[in-house]
Write a protein that holds these residues in place. Structure first.
Motif, short mmCIF file in Angstrom:
data_model
loop_
_atom_site.label_atom_id
_atom_site.label_comp_id
_atom_site.label_asym_id
_atom_site.label_seq_id
_atom_site.Cartn_x
_atom_site.Cartn_y
_atom_site.Cartn_z
N CYS A 1 63.11 43.32 38.89
CA CYS A 1 64.22 44.05 38.28
C CYS A 1 65.48 44.01 39.16
O CYS A 1 66.60 43.87 38.65
CB CYS A 1 63.81 45.50 38.01
SG CYS A 1 62.53 45.66 36.74
N ALA B 1 57.20 44.17 40.33
CA ALA B 1 58.09 44.54 39.23
C ALA B 1 59.44 45.02 39.75
O ALA B 1 60.49 44.68 39.18
CB ALA B 1 57.43 45.64 38.40
N ARG C 1 53.58 47.09 41.03
CA ARG C 1 54.86 47.81 40.92
C ARG C 1 55.88 47.28 41.93
O ARG C 1 57.07 47.26 41.65
CB ARG C 1 54.62 49.30 41.14
CG ARG C 1 55.67 50.21 40.53
CD ARG C 1 55.20 51.65 40.56
NE ARG C 1 56.21 52.58 40.09
CZ ARG C 1 56.42 52.90 38.83
NH1 ARG C 1 55.70 52.31 37.89
NH2 ARG C 1 57.35 53.78 38.49
N PHE D 1 58.08 47.29 32.79
CA PHE D 1 57.38 47.71 34.00
C PHE D 1 57.59 49.19 34.34
O PHE D 1 56.79 49.79 35.05
CB PHE D 1 57.82 46.85 35.18
CG PHE D 1 57.47 45.40 35.02
CD1 PHE D 1 56.15 44.99 35.06
CD2 PHE D 1 58.46 44.44 34.81
CE1 PHE D 1 55.81 43.64 34.91
CE2 PHE D 1 58.13 43.10 34.65
CZ PHE D 1 56.80 42.70 34.70
#
Length: 509
Positions: free
Chosen positions: A149, A145, A142, A406
């Motif tokens: 982003c 991700a 995470r 994600f």
């Protein structure tokens, strides 16, 4: 793969997207006499290299302030000077006084693109990676991700690499992010120093100044002003004063010199807003010509009052209950208040709101993604003007796919995941049937997305009526403004109803 291997892949992907977007034509290319904002950056290098410091901000025969006069703080000027030394070493014609005006060549474009990429690599990207790596209570996947982003956020890429190509927004935003990281991890002096650098690079970082001040002041109060708190306050104050003195030292030799710099940084003569910007005053101006009706000083007073009142509740709570989470959300709320209500706002200033929204992406992925899409859409008239439709569509789709992959959007719309549980419980004490808040949010999201798509298609395919040449631009700004007002209310609700900030935050020694 190891986490850092994946981080390397993320960085390479982010750099590839940036470089690809930069290959498009830049703002004002081949359009005399001003040649666009690309020329502004080149001209500042010319001025800082060839003129003494005392002449950088003054009008003269060698420095016509009407031709892209320097109007950013000293750190921007020093950065321009550093780039100018490199440019002179490669090709002196690029920065020759007077004769380099409007200079355009493939080699120079490559140089300017490289300076933007270098700034990203040195300041912004490391800050993003370290911030995501420092996130707690989330998995390594995470974290990766989140970094991807943030680095794929289309608004910053399109402005720095498509519109201006070298406006170096990532420098001030990068310094601000280093500041956020510092104060959130209790490296308060380093965080204060980093934010001072951001503020001395671009004066618009004032959008973030009050949350920094309130968070640090709240820390001092919690430590006790008769003990460790007063010592921390003094150390922070000394750091801030020393930082500003170092940045402004060459301009403090004469009072008039310092005042001229300040006048250049805050040009109130430009008016309440500039171009078509998605804030309250530009939207209201469609129905009521505020700029024509009210005197300038009244406009300034009104904008100040609305800005101050809209950000006051969040700042008070952050001071009374300082927490890293509250700090992040207050950064969003205050920056958005400045954008919507303050004096002399530019459409690109929405990037100052987008940065803190990126920082809460893992906490409220649905709302953060929605906001970041609207923020990019709000700059559509500017992007279309520079023929950036294709890069805009591609980068927005890449960002949306990454976020949806994600952080599955419609799986994160419960009251708890929207951070609205406490608010909904409070409302249900008076309205027991108030259980449909997530559905309302989903409907508003779909309405917002459909409206943005339709306006984009209309702006690209149809010519506006002759009597209303700015019709589509005004509609885009108005729709974006309505969205932003909704987000301001939402973020303030999250802040004011978040009892966890007060009870479960990390103890401040």
């Amino acid at each position: 793969m190891e986490s850092w291997t994946w981080m390397t892949v993320v960085v390479l992907l982010g750099l590839t997207v940036r470089w690809t977007v930069s290959l498009n034509s830049y703002s004002g290319a081949g359009k005399p006499p001003m040649f666009g904002d690309y020329e502004a950056q080149r001209h500042w290098q010319e001025i800082t290299l060839n003129l003494p410091v005392k002449q950088w901000y003054f009008n003269s025969s060698d420095n016509n302030l009407q031709y892209w006069g320097l109007d950013y703080p000293p750190l921007t000027a020093y950065h321009s000077l550093l780039c100018a030394y490199v440019a002179k070493f490669i090709n002196p014609d690029w920065v020759a006084l007077h004769t380099s005006r409007g200079y355009e060549s493939q080699a120079h474009k490559l140089f300017m693109r490289t300076t933007v990429l270098a700034a990203d690599l040195l300041i912004y990207i490391p800050a993003v990676l370290l911030y995501c790596y420092s996130l707690k209570e989330i998995s390594p996947k995470r974290k990766i991700a989140s970094a991807l982003c943030i680095l794929l956020y289309p608004g910053l890429i399109l402005i720095d690499y498509g519109h201006f190509q070298n406006m170096y927004n990532s420098v001030s935003l990068g310094f601000a992010l280093w500041g956020v990281l510092g104060v959130s991890c209790d490296w308060d002096l380093l965080g204060s120093l980093a934010f001072c650098l951001a503020l001395n690079y671009k004066q618009m970082e004032l959008y973030h100044s009050l949350p920094f001040f309130c968070f640090l002041l709240g820390k001092c109060f919690k430590k006790g002003l008769r003990g460790k708190g007063s010592a921390l306050f003094i150390r922070i104050a000394c750091t801030v004063v020393a930082s500003f003195l170092l940045c402004w030292l060459p301009f403090l030799t004469e009072r008039e010199h310092a005042l001229q710099v300040v006048r250049r940084l805050f040009p109130v003569d430009r008016g309440l807003f500039e171009d078509k910007v998605a804030n309250i005053w530009c939207s209201l101006n469609v129905f009521l010509k505020i700029k024509d009706i009210l005197p300038r000083h009244i406009q300034i007073a009104i904008s100040f009052c609305f800005t101050f009142l809209s950000l006051l509740p969040a700042c008070i709570k952050l001071t009374v209950q300082p927490s890293a989470k509250g700090f992040r959300f207050t950064l969003v709320s205050c920056a958005l208040s400045f954008f919507l209500f303050s004096f002399q706002v530019h459409e690109k200033s929405i990037l100052l709101v987008s940065l803190p929204v990126c920082l809460v992406l893992t906490e409220i992925p649905f709302m953060s993604t929605w906001f970041l899409l609207v923020s990019t859409f709000s700059m559509l008239p500017l992007l279309l003007k520079d023929q950036l439709l294709l890069p805009s569509v591609v980068t927005v789709m890449a960002f949306l796919i990454a976020c949806s992959t994600f952080f599955p959007m419609f799986e994160n719309t419960s009251e708890e995941q929207l951070q609205l549980k406490s608010f909904a419980v409070s409302v249900r004490r008076h309205l027991p049937g108030f259980t449909f808040l997530p559905r309302i949010i989903q409907c508003l999201f779909l309405s917002s997305v459909i409206t943005m798509i339709l306006l984009t298609i209309l702006s690209v395919t149809l010519d506006p009526p002759q009597k209303l040449p700015d019709l589509f631009s005004v509609l885009i700004c108005f729709v974006s403004c309505v969205n932003f007002v909704f987000f301001l209310v939402y973020f303030n609700i999250v802040i004011m109803w978040d009892s966890k900030n007060g009870r479960n935050r990390k103890k401040i020694d």
